[in-house]
Scaffold this motif. Structure first.
Motif, short mmCIF file in Angstrom:
data_model
loop_
_atom_site.label_atom_id
_atom_site.label_comp_id
_atom_site.label_asym_id
_atom_site.label_seq_id
_atom_site.Cartn_x
_atom_site.Cartn_y
_atom_site.Cartn_z
N VAL A 157 0.83 -1.20 0.00
CA VAL A 157 0.00 0.00 0.00
C VAL A 157 0.87 1.25 0.00
N ARG A 158 1.94 1.25 0.78
CA ARG A 158 2.82 2.42 0.83
C ARG A 158 3.47 2.67 -0.53
N VAL A 159 3.90 1.61 -1.19
CA VAL A 159 4.51 1.77 -2.51
C VAL A 159 3.49 2.32 -3.51
N GLU A 171 13.34 -5.46 -14.00
CA GLU A 171 13.75 -4.82 -12.75
C GLU A 171 13.03 -3.48 -12.59
N TRP A 172 12.71 -3.17 -11.33
CA TRP A 172 12.00 -1.94 -10.99
C TRP A 172 12.44 -1.51 -9.60
N SER A 173 12.88 -0.28 -9.46
CA SER A 173 13.37 0.18 -8.17
C SER A 173 12.23 0.63 -7.26
N HIS A 174 12.52 0.84 -5.99
CA HIS A 174 11.58 1.41 -5.02
C HIS A 174 12.21 2.65 -4.41
N GLY A 175 11.39 3.46 -3.76
CA GLY A 175 11.89 4.72 -3.24
C GLY A 175 11.44 4.99 -1.82
N VAL A 176 11.83 6.17 -1.32
CA VAL A 176 11.46 6.58 0.03
C VAL A 176 11.30 8.10 0.02
N ASP A 177 10.33 8.59 0.78
CA ASP A 177 10.09 10.02 0.92
C ASP A 177 11.02 10.55 2.00
N THR A 178 12.12 11.15 1.59
CA THR A 178 13.12 11.59 2.56
C THR A 178 12.76 12.91 3.23
N PHE A 184 17.43 6.78 -3.23
CA PHE A 184 16.23 6.06 -3.68
C PHE A 184 15.09 7.06 -3.86
N SER A 185 14.82 7.46 -5.10
CA SER A 185 13.88 8.52 -5.41
C SER A 185 12.59 7.96 -5.99
N SER A 225 10.62 9.64 -7.92
CA SER A 225 10.53 10.09 -9.31
C SER A 225 11.19 9.08 -10.24
N THR A 226 12.31 8.49 -9.79
CA THR A 226 12.94 7.43 -10.57
C THR A 226 12.04 6.22 -10.68
N VAL A 227 11.41 5.84 -9.56
CA VAL A 227 10.48 4.71 -9.54
C VAL A 227 9.36 4.93 -10.55
N ALA A 228 8.78 6.13 -10.56
CA ALA A 228 7.67 6.43 -11.45
C ALA A 228 8.11 6.41 -12.92
N ARG A 229 9.28 6.95 -13.21
CA ARG A 229 9.75 6.95 -14.60
C ARG A 229 9.99 5.52 -15.09
N GLU A 230 10.55 4.68 -14.23
CA GLU A 230 10.76 3.28 -14.61
C GLU A 230 9.41 2.60 -14.83
N PHE A 231 8.44 2.88 -13.94
CA PHE A 231 7.10 2.31 -14.08
C PHE A 231 6.49 2.67 -15.43
N LEU A 232 6.56 3.94 -15.80
CA LEU A 232 6.01 4.39 -17.07
C LEU A 232 6.73 3.74 -18.25
N GLY A 233 8.02 3.54 -18.11
CA GLY A 233 8.78 2.91 -19.17
C GLY A 233 8.38 1.47 -19.41
N HIS A 234 7.88 0.80 -18.37
CA HIS A 234 7.47 -0.60 -18.50
C HIS A 234 6.01 -0.75 -18.95
N LEU A 235 5.20 0.30 -18.79
CA LEU A 235 3.80 0.21 -19.18
C LEU A 235 3.66 -0.09 -20.67
N ARG A 236 2.53 -0.68 -21.05
CA ARG A 236 2.24 -0.96 -22.45
C ARG A 236 0.92 -0.28 -22.83
#
Length: 345
Positions: free
Chosen positions: A18-20, A157-164, A315-316, A318-329
């Motif tokens: 849920v947090r992710v 592969e897909w990274s995860h992040g943290v709200d620093t 661990f950002s 924004s990086t997680v979201a960009r990778e997610f969009l790159g994998h979408l179809r």
């Protein structure tokens, strides 16, 4: 782009998935995408056996299909392998539409632990779920390698992040316990392997922050351990900060977002050298990984809070979201909408 996010895990559930998804959705919204969240609260549901706080949608296929038709997404992501995930899978396959999935949780290991079914059977079912996906997003390099070895051909592969900003050093003393404080934050459930931490002979105090189906049993079994519940990220950040070492005893997590949150608060990690800790800590001087968890916890006391914090800032989201969009179809014309999250209801 209009993105349909189909998930069996959503607020008010409290867990890493849920947090992710919450952080990912907020980041995608800020980038200008329109997100439809299709989650159990919009359906008749029943409590999950052994996890009553997790609702399972009852026969959601017809209602979910109508919701997805009305939302008219440009792309579909199935975040979980529960009833809604299977119903979303059917909707896509019936229309010959591509979709992506994610492997957030080691369900095969959990099913085997609870039922005694052979692990290969559990993996065969989950592999069948993910097989038609254009990509199966793996939250860590270790999980990616494990799934590829088990013939998940679409694994990526897909990274995860943290709200620093939310998770930062807040000082000690929230719980006023004898030091050092060895801390665990997360779900209190059998798969988290908490006795491996709570049985350790350690100085100072052991603190468990979180709720879950095993909490009452463990409180009775370990009367000298301090159990607490906090609400909201502000209290959670202060709870992390109050620890001297974050002890992560799980052997079955796919990543372990709580370790990143602890590091962001300047708290070093002790864990086993398994998937999750290997990916968050690795060889960095921010944690100690060993099969001797007590030795790892003591050694982690010597690590630098400043280096822990600096490691977490890599661990950002924004990086997680960009990778997610790159994998979408996407399967339609992808126009950018005004930022707005559509709650399916």
């Amino acid at each position: 782009m209009r993105i349909a996010m189909v998930t069996d895990a959503w607020s008010p559930q409290r867990n890493g998935v849920v947090r992710v998804l919450t952080a990912l959705t907020a980041t995608l919204e800020a980038m200008g995408h329109e997100i439809g969240i299709f989650e159990p609260g919009a359906f008749p549901n029943i409590p999950c056996p052994s996890y009553p706080e997790i609702p399972l949608a009852l026969f959601p296929a017809t209602r979910l299909a109508a919701m997805l038709d009305a939302f008219a997404p440009d792309a579909v992501h199935l975040a979980t392998e529960g009833p809604l995930g299977w119903a979303g899978r059917s909707w896509c396959l019936e229309r010959s539409l591509p979709f992506t999935t994610a492997y957030h949780t080691k369900f095969p290991d959990y099913v085997t632990a609870r039922t005694g079914l052979p692990l290969d059977w559990s993996y065969a079912l989950i592999r069948y779920f993910h097989q038609p996906a254009a990509a199966t997003l793996c939250p860590s390099p270790s999980v990616y390698r494990e799934l590829r070895e088990r013939d998940f051909t679409g694994a990526v592969e897909w990274s995860h992040g943290v709200d620093t900003d939310a998770f930062r050093p807040r000082g000690k003393g929230m719980f006023d316990l004898p030091r050092p404080v060895f801390l665990y934050v997360g779900r209190v459930a059998v798969e988290k392997n908490l006795p491996a931490f709570l049985d350790l002979d350690l100085p100072g105090s052991k603190l468990v922050v979180g709720d879950g189906p095993a909490r009452a049993v463990l409180m009775k079994r370990y009367p000298d351990v301090h159990f607490r519940i906090v609400n909201g990220d502000d209290e959670l950040s202060r709870a992390y900060s109050d620890g001297d070492v974050f002890v992560f005893p799980s052997r079955t997590d796919t990543f372990g977002l709580v370790m990143l949150e602890a590091l962001a608060c300047g708290v070093p990690v002790a864990g086993f050298p398994v998937t999750g800790p290997r990916d968050v800590v690795g060889d960095a001087p921010v944690g100690v990984l060993s099969e001797d968890l007590a030795a790892a916890a003591r050694a982690a006391l010597e690590l630098s809070p400043e280096i822990c914090r600096a490691h977490a800032t890599r661990f950002s989201w924004s990086t997680v979201a960009r990778e997610f969009l790159g994998h979408l179809r996407p399967f339609g014309d992808c126009g950018t909408k005004s930022p707005h999250v559509v709650q399916a209801s």
